[in-house]
Design a protein around this motif. Structure first.
Motif, PDB file in Angstrom:
ATOM      1  N   VAL A  10       0.878  -1.055  -0.011  1.00 17.48           N
ATOM      2  CA  VAL A  10       0.007  -0.132  -0.139  1.00 17.48           C
ATOM      3  C   VAL A  10       0.778   1.318   0.063  1.00 17.48           C
ATOM      4  N   ALA A  11       1.058   1.619  -1.182  1.00 16.26           N
ATOM      5  CA  ALA A  11       2.145   2.982  -0.995  1.00 16.26           C
ATOM      6  C   ALA A  11       1.372   4.311  -1.118  1.00 16.26           C
ATOM      7  N   ASP A  12       2.077   5.052  -0.449  1.00 18.27           N
ATOM      8  CA  ASP A  12       1.765   6.593  -0.360  1.00 18.27           C
ATOM      9  C   ASP A  12       0.349   6.623   0.223  1.00 18.27           C
ATOM     10  N   PHE A  13       0.273   5.854   1.185  1.00 18.56           N
ATOM     11  CA  PHE A  13      -1.007   5.895   2.255  1.00 18.56           C
ATOM     12  C   PHE A  13      -0.781   6.600   3.409  1.00 18.56           C
ATOM     13  N   THR A  14      -1.782   7.808   3.379  1.00 18.00           N
ATOM     14  CA  THR A  14      -1.357   8.522   4.848  1.00 18.00           C
ATOM     15  C   THR A  14      -3.011   8.331   5.478  1.00 18.00           C
ATOM     16  N   ALA A  15      -2.788   8.376   6.776  1.00 16.18           N
ATOM     17  CA  ALA A  15      -3.750   7.879   7.612  1.00 16.18           C
ATOM     18  C   ALA A  15      -4.947   9.333   7.321  1.00 16.18           C
ATOM     19  N   PRO A  16      -6.048   9.013   7.314  1.00 16.23           N
ATOM     20  CA  PRO A  16      -7.097  10.198   6.923  1.00 16.23           C
ATOM     21  C   PRO A  16      -7.437  10.619   8.316  1.00 16.23           C
ATOM     22  N   SER A  17      -7.968  11.771   8.355  1.00 15.04           N
ATOM     23  CA  SER A  17      -8.652  12.238   9.647  1.00 15.04           C
ATOM     24  C   SER A  17      -9.645  11.622  10.075  1.00 15.04           C
ATOM     25  N   ALA A  18      -9.841  11.555  11.274  1.00 13.11           N
ATOM     26  CA  ALA A  18     -11.362  11.107  11.951  1.00 13.11           C
ATOM     27  C   ALA A  18     -12.376  12.091  11.563  1.00 13.11           C
ATOM     28  N   PRO A  19     -13.897  11.828  11.519  1.00 14.73           N
ATOM     29  CA  PRO A  19     -14.727  12.563  11.164  1.00 14.73           C
ATOM     30  C   PRO A  19     -14.721  13.900  11.967  1.00 14.73           C
ATOM     31  N   ILE A  94     -35.901  17.830  11.360  1.00 12.70           N
ATOM     32  CA  ILE A  94     -34.908  16.692  11.542  1.00 12.70           C
ATOM     33  C   ILE A  94     -35.846  15.318  11.372  1.00 12.70           C
ATOM     34  N   GLY A  95     -35.178  14.563  10.429  1.00 13.96           N
ATOM     35  CA  GLY A  95     -35.925  13.367   9.953  1.00 13.96           C
ATOM     36  C   GLY A  95     -35.338  12.165  10.136  1.00 13.96           C
ATOM     37  N   GLY A  96     -33.966  12.199  10.796  1.00 15.98           N
ATOM     38  CA  GLY A  96     -33.216  11.091  10.922  1.00 15.98           C
ATOM     39  C   GLY A  96     -31.885  11.136  11.452  1.00 15.98           C
ATOM     40  N   LEU A  97     -30.935  10.046  11.823  1.00 13.43           N
ATOM     41  CA  LEU A  97     -29.874  10.237  12.292  1.00 13.43           C
ATOM     42  C   LEU A  97     -28.881   9.149  11.601  1.00 13.43           C
ATOM     43  N   ALA A  98     -27.718   9.181  11.358  1.00 11.24           N
ATOM     44  CA  ALA A  98     -26.643   8.459  10.940  1.00 11.24           C
ATOM     45  C   ALA A  98     -25.393   8.811  11.622  1.00 11.24           C
ATOM     46  N   SER A  99     -24.418   7.819  11.484  1.00 10.87           N
ATOM     47  CA  SER A  99     -23.171   7.989  12.230  1.00 10.87           C
ATOM     48  C   SER A  99     -22.079   7.277  11.489  1.00 10.87           C
ATOM     49  N   TYR A 100     -20.875   7.936  11.711  1.00  7.73           N
ATOM     50  CA  TYR A 100     -19.684   7.114  11.407  1.00  7.73           C
ATOM     51  C   TYR A 100     -19.277   6.389  12.685  1.00  7.73           C
ATOM     52  N   LEU A 101     -18.766   4.930  12.541  1.00  6.36           N
ATOM     53  CA  LEU A 101     -18.288   4.347  13.713  1.00  6.36           C
ATOM     54  C   LEU A 101     -17.378   3.292  13.209  1.00  6.36           C
ATOM     55  N   ARG A 102     -16.829   2.528  14.320  1.00 10.13           N
ATOM     56  CA  ARG A 102     -15.539   1.866  13.998  1.00 10.13           C
ATOM     57  C   ARG A 102     -14.716   2.272  13.064  1.00 10.13           C
ATOM     58  N   ILE A 103     -14.251   3.587  13.631  1.00  8.94           N
ATOM     59  CA  ILE A 103     -13.363   4.495  13.001  1.00  8.94           C
ATOM     60  C   ILE A 103     -11.846   4.246  12.987  1.00  8.94           C
ATOM     61  N   ASP A 104     -11.196   3.737  11.785  1.00  3.21           N
ATOM     62  CA  ASP A 104      -9.894   3.187  11.992  1.00  3.21           C
ATOM     63  C   ASP A 104      -9.002   3.721  10.921  1.00  3.21           C
ATOM     64  N   PRO A 105      -8.511   5.275  11.308  1.00  2.00           N
ATOM     65  CA  PRO A 105      -7.917   6.017  10.208  1.00  2.00           C
ATOM     66  C   PRO A 105      -6.564   5.106   9.924  1.00  2.00           C
ATOM     67  N   ALA A 106      -5.883   4.309  10.860  1.00  2.00           N
ATOM     68  CA  ALA A 106      -4.687   3.842  10.720  1.00  2.00           C
ATOM     69  C   ALA A 106      -4.608   2.710   9.421  1.00  2.00           C
ATOM     70  N   ASN A 107      -5.988   2.052   9.323  1.00  2.00           N
ATOM     71  CA  ASN A 107      -6.033   1.185   8.270  1.00  2.00           C
ATOM     72  C   ASN A 107      -7.066   1.718   7.126  1.00  2.00           C
ATOM     73  N   GLY A 108      -7.434   2.886   7.117  1.00  2.00           N
ATOM     74  CA  GLY A 108      -8.383   3.563   6.248  1.00  2.00           C
ATOM     75  C   GLY A 108      -9.573   3.075   6.194  1.00  2.00           C
ATOM     76  N   VAL A 109     -10.187   2.310   7.246  1.00  2.00           N
ATOM     77  CA  VAL A 109     -11.386   1.907   7.299  1.00  2.00           C
ATOM     78  C   VAL A 109     -12.429   2.799   8.079  1.00  2.00           C
ATOM     79  N   ILE A 110     -13.808   2.813   7.783  1.00  2.00           N
ATOM     80  CA  ILE A 110     -14.763   3.451   8.427  1.00  2.00           C
ATOM     81  C   ILE A 110     -16.230   2.786   8.235  1.00  2.00           C
ATOM     82  N   GLU A 111     -17.230   2.771   9.186  1.00  2.00           N
ATOM     83  CA  GLU A 111     -18.258   2.249   8.746  1.00  2.00           C
ATOM     84  C   GLU A 111     -19.508   3.416   8.937  1.00  2.00           C
ATOM     85  N   ILE A 112     -20.547   3.313   8.156  1.00  2.00           N
ATOM     86  CA  ILE A 112     -21.758   4.278   8.161  1.00  2.00           C
ATOM     87  C   ILE A 112     -22.887   3.189   8.981  1.00  2.00           C
ATOM     88  N   GLY A 113     -23.190   3.681  10.102  1.00  2.00           N
ATOM     89  CA  GLY A 113     -24.097   2.984  10.639  1.00  2.00           C
ATOM     90  C   GLY A 113     -25.239   3.747  11.721  1.00  2.00           C
TER      91      GLY A 113
END
Length: 228
Positions: A10-19, A94-113
């Protein structure tokens, strides 16, 4: 001596910021960082006498406004999950909610739930755009993988994942105990390499040209994401 296979570098990967953005603006909806002082009354009213909306959630229904306010306050204080309230631009409510979770910047993985759409916002362009905006933000921020997980019995959520272009990856059996019941979890994901084609499909669906004078879609999002 043979070499065992290993994954690609995985070349040139920089961990993204948290939401972190307090607002994400769309055409039909605005995502606002959850704030009970501004959001709890609208959403409690929108879900009143609709206990079924909590069937697949690990919380709810809520006995009264005070209990729901306490729950929202606890969620608003967290960085993971990171909650947004969904404000419908047409009604201003306001008609709903949603979130980011299991936020893992080191691996570049994030969930919407934690997606809870009140009946008043269900099957509207605002509801669809809200999730599209969250996916877009994640990839624009540099995440490599956006995940979607749901109870495998939750057919509307499973259909929604496919509609957005998430790829089904399998069932985690006996993954959780939720409200005293077994939950098998269906896992879906979009990868960064998938997103450019899906992003064009999402943009085409959200285009004014895709809606007639009565606001009805000309092409469904499923039609547009299927080729990608």
């Amino acid at each position: 001596m043979s070499k065992r296979p290993v994954g690609p570098v995985v070349a040139d990967f920089t961990a993204p910021s948290a939401p972190g953005p307090g607002r994400i603006e769309g055409r039909f909806v605005t995502l606002e960082r959850l704030d009970p002082a501004r959001h709890v009354e609208d959403l409690f009213a929108a879900n009143r006498d609709q206990d079924w909306v909590w069937d697949y959630m690990p919380y709810g229904p809520f006995a009264d406004l005070a209990v729901y306010r306490d729950w929202q306050a606890a969620m608003a204080a967290k960085a993971d999950p990171f909650f947004y309230a969904l404000r419908d631009k047409a009604s201003g409510r306001i008609g709903g909610l949603a979130s980011y979770l299991r936020i893992d910047p080191a691996n570049g993985v994030i969930e919407i739930g934690h997606i809870e759409i009140a009946p008043v916002l269900q099957q509207t362009p605002a509801a669809t755009e809200a999730i599209s905006l969250m996916i877009r933000w994640a990839f624009d921020a540099g995440y490599r993988r956006v995940e979607w997980k749901c109870n495998a019995l939750n057919e509307p959520s499973c259909r929604a994942a496919l509609r957005y272009g998430f790829v089904f990856e399998g069932i985690f059996r006996q993954h959780m105990i939720v409200k005293g019941r077994n939950r098998d979890s269906a896992w879906y994901a979009i990868l960064d390499r998938d997103w450019p084609d899906l992003a064009r499909a999402h943009a085409a669906w959200l285009s004014p040209d895709n809606f007639d004078a009565e606001g009805r879609q000309r092409k469904s999002l499923s039609e547009l994401t299927a080729p990608a």
